[in-house]
Design a protein around this motif. Structure first.
Motif, mmCIF file in Angstrom:
data_model
loop_
_atom_site.group_PDB
_atom_site.id
_atom_site.type_symbol
_atom_site.label_atom_id
_atom_site.label_comp_id
_atom_site.label_asym_id
_atom_site.label_seq_id
_atom_site.Cartn_x
_atom_site.Cartn_y
_atom_site.Cartn_z
ATOM 1 N N ASP A 1 0.814 -1.214 0.000
ATOM 2 C CA ASP A 1 0.000 0.000 0.000
ATOM 3 C C ASP A 1 0.849 1.265 0.000
ATOM 4 N N ASP B 1 2.342 4.073 -10.823
ATOM 5 C CA ASP B 1 2.288 5.066 -11.880
ATOM 6 C C ASP B 1 3.198 6.216 -11.463
ATOM 7 N N VAL C 1 4.801 3.209 -16.003
ATOM 8 C CA VAL C 1 4.303 2.245 -15.031
ATOM 9 C C VAL C 1 5.480 1.381 -14.619
ATOM 10 N N SER D 1 1.323 7.042 -7.823
ATOM 11 C CA SER D 1 0.087 6.409 -7.357
ATOM 12 C C SER D 1 0.194 4.898 -7.563
ATOM 13 N N ILE D 2 -0.342 4.171 -6.597
ATOM 14 C CA ILE D 2 -0.300 2.705 -6.584
ATOM 15 C C ILE D 2 -1.539 2.159 -7.288
ATOM 16 N N SER D 3 -1.369 1.052 -8.020
ATOM 17 C CA SER D 3 -2.514 0.369 -8.639
ATOM 18 C C SER D 3 -2.259 -1.137 -8.645
ATOM 19 N N ASN D 4 -3.251 -1.867 -9.106
ATOM 20 C CA ASN D 4 -3.168 -3.321 -9.247
ATOM 21 C C ASN D 4 -2.748 -4.002 -7.934
ATOM 22 N N SER E 1 3.894 9.647 -18.149
ATOM 23 C CA SER E 1 3.851 8.642 -17.091
ATOM 24 C C SER E 1 4.567 7.381 -17.518
ATOM 25 N N LYS F 1 1.747 -2.274 -9.149
ATOM 26 C CA LYS F 1 2.155 -1.309 -10.170
ATOM 27 C C LYS F 1 2.212 0.079 -9.563
ATOM 28 N N ASP G 1 -4.327 9.665 -1.417
ATOM 29 C CA ASP G 1 -4.056 8.399 -2.099
ATOM 30 C C ASP G 1 -2.841 8.453 -3.023
#
Length: 153
Positions: free
Chosen positions: A30, A133, A148, A124-127, A146, A131, A103
């Protein structure tokens, strides 16, 4: 509290370790803190390995390894200015001053060693934390580009 028999102790210890490792794994995903594969936004290939650390609430990113370089192994930052000029890219801090803001993480800078340009950065965090960004920009965050990055396991 009821005492555990010797036969139940290994099962209890295993369950406790499993629970603890799950909590640690969740906590690690996170946040951008960790080791990342920098994926080139044009070729899709992993160019370098970046380690992001937290220094009293400020994130910093350091290049651990350059995997693809146009100038050969162990490239130096020929287009950088100041104390980074002509220094090895491996081991170089390329991101600094980044702080959590809701976030996202922003307020810092990121250096593109290829061009020597320093950009503002937003992360920013994803998946599920796998991942990252990384958005570098000049002026407004709507402008810029950007990449990834993929969390290294």
């Amino acid at each position: 509290m009821k005492h555990l028999s010797k036969s139940k102790l290994p099962q209890f210890a295993f369950a406790a370790c499993l629970l603890l490792s799950s909590a640690v794994a969740w906590a690690a995903t996170d946040t951008p803190v960790g080791t990342w594969q920098q994926v080139d936004d044009q070729t899709g290939k992993v160019k370098s390995i970046i380690q992001i650390t937290d220094n009293n609430g400020e994130l910093q990113g350091k290049v651990l390894q350059v995997l693809i370089s146009e100038t050969g192994p162990h490239p130096v930052c020929t287009k950088c200015e100041g104390d980074k000029k002509d220094q090895p890219i491996e081991g170089m801090t390329i991101m600094w001053g980044v702080h959590k803001d809701g976030d996202v993480w922003d307020g810092g800078k990121i250096l593109d060693p290829k061009s020597g340009t320093v950009y503002k950065v937003k992360l920013s965090i994803s998946n599920g934390g796998q991942k990252l960004d990384v958005h570098g920009y000049v002026g407004f965050s709507l402008l810029g580009r950007s990449q990834v990055w993929i969390r290294q396991q």
